[in-house]
Design a protein around this motif. Structure first.
Motif, mmCIF file in Angstrom:
data_model
loop_
_atom_site.group_PDB
_atom_site.id
_atom_site.type_symbol
_atom_site.label_atom_id
_atom_site.label_comp_id
_atom_site.label_asym_id
_atom_site.label_seq_id
_atom_site.Cartn_x
_atom_site.Cartn_y
_atom_site.Cartn_z
ATOM 1 N N ALA A 1 0.827 -1.457 -0.083
ATOM 2 C CA ALA A 1 -0.232 0.137 -0.082
ATOM 3 C C ALA A 1 0.875 1.844 0.365
ATOM 4 C CB ALA A 1 -1.444 0.394 1.342
ATOM 5 N N THR A 2 1.696 1.125 0.829
ATOM 6 C CA THR A 2 3.330 2.608 0.652
ATOM 7 C C THR A 2 3.504 2.662 -0.794
ATOM 8 O OG1 THR A 2 3.359 1.935 3.008
ATOM 9 C CG2 THR A 2 4.445 3.508 2.224
ATOM 10 N N PHE A 3 3.743 1.241 -1.283
ATOM 11 C CA PHE A 3 4.278 1.950 -2.332
ATOM 12 C C PHE A 3 3.631 2.087 -3.440
ATOM 13 C CE2 PHE A 3 8.206 -0.866 -0.926
ATOM 14 C CZ PHE A 3 8.807 0.079 -1.715
ATOM 15 N N THR A 4 2.099 1.808 -3.435
ATOM 16 C CA THR A 4 1.090 2.037 -4.777
ATOM 17 C C THR A 4 0.537 3.953 -4.221
ATOM 18 O OG1 THR A 4 0.284 0.000 -4.667
ATOM 19 C CG2 THR A 4 -1.332 2.021 -4.946
ATOM 20 N N ASN A 5 0.646 3.942 -3.066
ATOM 21 C CA ASN A 5 -0.433 5.309 -2.632
ATOM 22 C C ASN A 5 1.320 6.106 -3.273
ATOM 23 O OD1 ASN A 5 -1.992 4.743 -1.596
ATOM 24 N ND2 ASN A 5 -1.790 4.746 0.511
ATOM 25 N N GLY B 1 10.816 -8.083 -1.195
ATOM 26 C CA GLY B 1 9.681 -9.053 -1.337
ATOM 27 C C GLY B 1 8.350 -8.555 -0.638
ATOM 28 N N ILE B 2 8.151 -7.451 -2.164
ATOM 29 C CA ILE B 2 6.145 -7.547 -1.821
ATOM 30 C C ILE B 2 5.583 -7.824 -3.091
ATOM 31 C CG2 ILE B 2 5.136 -5.397 -1.668
ATOM 32 C CD1 ILE B 2 7.279 -3.757 0.112
ATOM 33 N N VAL B 3 4.491 -7.988 -3.571
ATOM 34 C CA VAL B 3 4.628 -8.865 -4.686
ATOM 35 C C VAL B 3 2.939 -7.491 -5.205
ATOM 36 C CG1 VAL B 3 3.071 -10.430 -5.403
ATOM 37 C CG2 VAL B 3 4.405 -11.231 -3.608
ATOM 38 N N PRO B 4 3.653 -7.034 -6.534
ATOM 39 C CA PRO B 4 2.463 -6.254 -6.935
ATOM 40 C C PRO B 4 1.628 -6.520 -7.361
ATOM 41 C CG PRO B 4 4.870 -6.513 -7.820
ATOM 42 C CD PRO B 4 5.113 -7.173 -6.978
ATOM 43 N N LYS B 5 0.189 -5.614 -6.787
ATOM 44 C CA LYS B 5 -1.114 -6.214 -7.447
ATOM 45 C C LYS B 5 -1.167 -5.053 -8.930
ATOM 46 C CE LYS B 5 -2.715 -6.514 -1.906
ATOM 47 N NZ LYS B 5 -3.153 -6.524 -1.105
ATOM 48 N N LEU B 6 -2.601 -5.506 -9.055
ATOM 49 C CA LEU B 6 -3.184 -4.311 -10.151
ATOM 50 C C LEU B 6 -2.922 -2.728 -10.082
ATOM 51 C CD1 LEU B 6 -3.964 -3.886 -12.889
ATOM 52 C CD2 LEU B 6 -5.427 -4.612 -12.235
ATOM 53 N N GLY C 1 2.078 -12.269 -13.618
ATOM 54 C CA GLY C 1 1.240 -12.671 -12.629
ATOM 55 C C GLY C 1 -0.262 -11.460 -12.769
ATOM 56 N N VAL C 2 -0.305 -10.587 -13.217
ATOM 57 C CA VAL C 2 -1.366 -10.134 -12.290
ATOM 58 C C VAL C 2 -1.971 -9.443 -14.117
ATOM 59 C CG1 VAL C 2 -1.781 -6.776 -11.877
ATOM 60 C CG2 VAL C 2 0.064 -8.473 -11.238
ATOM 61 N N MET C 3 -2.969 -9.416 -13.767
ATOM 62 C CA MET C 3 -4.110 -9.251 -14.956
ATOM 63 C C MET C 3 -4.848 -8.337 -15.333
ATOM 64 S SD MET C 3 -7.293 -12.379 -15.868
ATOM 65 C CE MET C 3 -6.233 -13.244 -15.975
ATOM 66 N N ALA C 4 -4.716 -7.311 -16.702
ATOM 67 C CA ALA C 4 -5.441 -5.931 -16.221
ATOM 68 C C ALA C 4 -6.776 -6.217 -16.891
ATOM 69 C CB ALA C 4 -5.085 -5.474 -17.694
ATOM 70 N N GLU C 5 -7.758 -5.284 -16.467
ATOM 71 C CA GLU C 5 -9.026 -5.510 -16.168
ATOM 72 C C GLU C 5 -9.520 -4.653 -17.475
ATOM 73 O OE1 GLU C 5 -10.349 -5.228 -12.375
ATOM 74 O OE2 GLU C 5 -9.795 -7.286 -12.132
ATOM 75 N N GLU C 6 -10.915 -4.358 -17.426
ATOM 76 C CA GLU C 6 -10.954 -2.906 -18.378
ATOM 77 C C GLU C 6 -10.610 -2.092 -18.578
ATOM 78 O OE1 GLU C 6 -15.504 -1.475 -20.560
ATOM 79 O OE2 GLU C 6 -15.527 -2.759 -18.672
ATOM 80 N N PRO C 7 -10.470 -1.298 -17.597
ATOM 81 C CA PRO C 7 -9.741 -0.307 -17.999
ATOM 82 C C PRO C 7 -8.337 0.540 -18.431
ATOM 83 C CG PRO C 7 -11.444 -0.153 -15.451
ATOM 84 C CD PRO C 7 -10.758 -1.439 -15.828
ATOM 85 N N GLU C 8 -8.026 -0.898 -17.979
ATOM 86 C CA GLU C 8 -6.534 -0.692 -18.739
ATOM 87 C C GLU C 8 -6.438 -1.193 -19.988
ATOM 88 O OE1 GLU C 8 -6.824 -0.557 -14.167
ATOM 89 O OE2 GLU C 8 -7.611 -2.666 -15.199
ATOM 90 N N LEU C 9 -7.223 -2.105 -19.761
ATOM 91 C CA LEU C 9 -7.426 -2.831 -21.743
ATOM 92 C C LEU C 9 -8.146 -1.258 -22.615
ATOM 93 C CD1 LEU C 9 -8.435 -6.274 -21.113
ATOM 94 C CD2 LEU C 9 -5.813 -5.381 -21.857
ATOM 95 N N SER C 10 -8.955 -0.685 -22.095
ATOM 96 C CA SER C 10 -9.240 -0.178 -22.470
ATOM 97 C C SER C 10 -8.245 1.723 -23.035
ATOM 98 C CB SER C 10 -10.388 0.321 -21.723
ATOM 99 O OG SER C 10 -11.214 1.658 -23.061
#
Length: 610
Positions: free
Chosen positions: A189-193, A218-223, A253-262
């Motif tokens: 959450a820190t890196f994302t913010n 050692g942190i796994v990124p999220k979408l 292994g992070v799958m893009a969803e509609e906002p990213e694909l659009s």
């Protein structure tokens, strides 16, 4: 709170990345000094600096901080006797913890987060620093979240939106630096913010580099970790960097969803990269299925463009196209743009058989791989056993093996309740059971799943209901789920494992079904769920659509894109139809279509889903 020495990633080096940034970070210590001071302003190369950051380690001691109340609440010791003279109660301990300044600060910051009030949150931060209240990871993450969400914060009447935006971003970088000075190890959450702060500064490069550093910790990124960089590059029109972020997501292994694909689709269309447009349309087909109005507009603009009219094979290999359709299970071939000339683009609907009311082409029902069904049933069993009493669910599995398979499963609670205001109706349930039985190839009764409470109490006590329940039991068609269970797991597992129809109006969108986390689930529902439509004559069964409601690419090169507008029950679903104008190659297109249909009927075995 951690005590003693521990080995962690070297946050001091990560701090140098921010403290040496070419933009000033305003520290805003107005409570302590008359002039705000600034951090280092040396010119800075992001990649060069980040290359120096390694997964080193350091040791530190973190001392505990107690409030005055907490100190006084500690029981005193009688020195001569060595016994407690003031034993505190559990209630006093709870009160002491509740009134601890750090906990008070946490509650207030959470309230600011709920109301998106960055101004008050920053005031609380300044007061905490002044009074020596220690901040932990949760405190810092809330502050960083609010600073990075500056575009939608609550404003004071005396301050403008621009002022809040700028000060929020400046303070966000300052707070992140202070967090590292305090040796608080960052999390995802820190890196994302922090990445969001960088993107708000229109610096997607920094946002992307931050995400890359997460793995070193050692942190796994999220979408959400990749979103700031990806959308930032798309906004700037930097296609190559956006594709690099996309490739990194796929590798992680992070799958893009509609906002990213659009966003990627719009970027590719503007960059005149027709191969990427084609690739992303297929990714939308596999991931999203039905698109939103905003994504539909991007797709429509592409097909209407001059660039779209220029791409396409005039003389394609019909056999390769047919083979591609067979390998894909129907509905697409993946061989690239077919045809030439401008596209005819219209918004239309399909009839009940799946024929397009604009171009007359008939959509297909896309095949489901039987192996996917087996894997899905296995994952469903695992999740059910984790959340249900394992012995209860295992007993149901053994019962199903003994009495099954069935041609259909009925969600008894959903069918028996016409709506939330009506009482449970066994006559309504009986009507549906008899109708689905008549449609069954074996004429066998469907499996009815009901909670034990429904079978023993309330309307079940009437003579009519008792007789009906007994009849179902004698036919091995009723299973009563035990007390404390969630019958959703039972009827879903039964339908999947029996490879049969499921009668329910449940949309299956709540948390339980989100746990399944599989693109297979919506495809399975589409081919197996039977819905009910109420009328004055009683419930009417609405069978699964004979065609798949998903983006389809035909053998002659046309495209049909379904939207989320309409549901095909109460209102017709809206589709986008994009076809080439008929020209001299129309005979070849017809041969290609006939060839592909022949392959579909002869080469695809009948699967569990059809």
């Amino acid at each position: 709170m951690l005590r003693g020495s521990c080995r962690m990633p070297r946050t001091a080096l990560l701090f140098s990345f921010f403290s040496q940034c070419s933009r000033p970070f305003v520290c805003w210590n107005r409570r302590y000094t008359s002039h705000p001071h600034f951090c280092h302003q040396t010119s800075f190369n992001v990649k060069h600096s980040l290359s120096k950051i390694n997964a080193g380690s350091f040791s530190f001691y973190r001392t505990s901080h107690l409030s005055t109340l907490s100190q006084t609440a500690i029981s005193s010791i009688d020195e001569p006797t060595g016994k407690n003279t003031n034993r505190i109660s559990r209630r006093e301990k709870k009160k002491a913890a509740y009134e601890d300044p750090a906990n008070v600060l946490k509650h207030k910051l959470n309230s600011c987060s709920k109301h998106r009030n960055v101004v008050e949150a920053l005031q609380l931060y300044d007061e905490a620093r002044k009074n020596g209240i220690p901040l932990n990871l949760d405190h810092y993450n809330v502050l960083l979240y609010l600073c990075s969400s500056h575009s939608s914060v609550k404003l004071d009447e005396s301050e403008s939106n621009a002022d809040i935006s700028n000060s929020g971003l400046d303070r966000g970088f300052e707070i992140f630096q202070q967090m590292l000075i305090d040796k608080i190890v960052p999390n995802e959450a820190t890196f994302t913010n922090a990445a969001r702060l960088a993107a708000a500064r229109e610096d997607p490069e920094m946002a992307f580099e931050l995400v890359k550093q997460m793995k070193g910790f050692g942190i796994v990124p999220k979408l959400r970790s990749y979103e700031p960089a990806l959308h930032g590059f798309c906004k700037k029109g930097d296609a190559e960097k956006a594709y690099e972020v996309d490739a990194e997501m796929i590798a992680s292994g992070v799958m893009a969803e509609e906002p990213e694909l659009s966003a990627l689709l719009n970027l590719s269309a503007n960059a005149k990269k027709e191969d990427k447009v084609y690739e992303i349309l297929h990714r939308l087909r596999a991931t999203v299925r039905q698109v939103s109005e905003s994504t539909l507009q991007v797709i429509e603009d592409w097909f209407k463009s001059e660039d779209a009219a220029k791409v396409g094979e005039k003389n394609w290999d019909a056999n390769k196209v047919a083979e591609g359709i067979v390998q894909g299970g129907g509905g697409w071939h993946g061989q690239g743009w077919l045809g030439s000339g401008r596209w005819k683009v219209v918004k239309t609907c399909m009839d009940e058989t799946g024929m397009c009311l604009s171009c007359g082409e008939k959509l297909v029902g896309i095949d489901i791989d039987p192996k996917e069904t087996e894997n899905f049933a296995a994952s469903l069993t695992r999740l059910a056993c984790e959340r249900e009493v394992k012995s209860n669910f295992n007993h149901f599995q053994r019962w199903l093996q003994q009495h099954g398979p069935f041609d259909a499963v009925v969600d008894g609670a959903n069918v028996g309740l016409a709506n939330m205001h009506d009482s449970f109706s066994f006559s309504r349930l009986k009507s549906v059971v008899e109708e689905i039985r008549e449609m069954s190839p074996s004429k066998r009764m469907p499996l009815i799943i009901l909670h034990k409470i429904r079978v023993t109490g309330g309307p079940a006590q009437s003579p009519y209901s008792k007789k009906l329940i007994e009849k179902w039991k004698q036919n091995g068609a009723l299973y009563a789920t035990p007390h404390g269970s969630n019958d959703d797991w039972y009827w879903l597992y039964a339908a999947v494992s029996c490879k049969c129809l499921l009668v329910t109006n449940d949309e299956m969108r709540d948390h339980l079904f989100q746990l399944l986390g599989s693109s297979f689930f919506p495809r399975w529902k589409e081919k197996h769920q039977v819905r009910l439509s109420s009328s004055t004559k009683g419930p009417t069964l609405i069978m699964p659509s004979p065609y798949s409601i998903v983006i389809q690419e035909s053998a002659n090169g046309s495209w049909h894109v379904p939207t989320v507008t309409g549901n095909d029950l109460d209102t017709q679903r809206q589709w986008l139809c994009a076809t080439r104008s008929r020209d001299t190659s129309s005979q070849q297109k017809k041969r290609s279509r006939d060839s592909s249909l022949h392959h579909l009927w002869t080469a695809i075995p009948a699967s569990a889903g059809t």
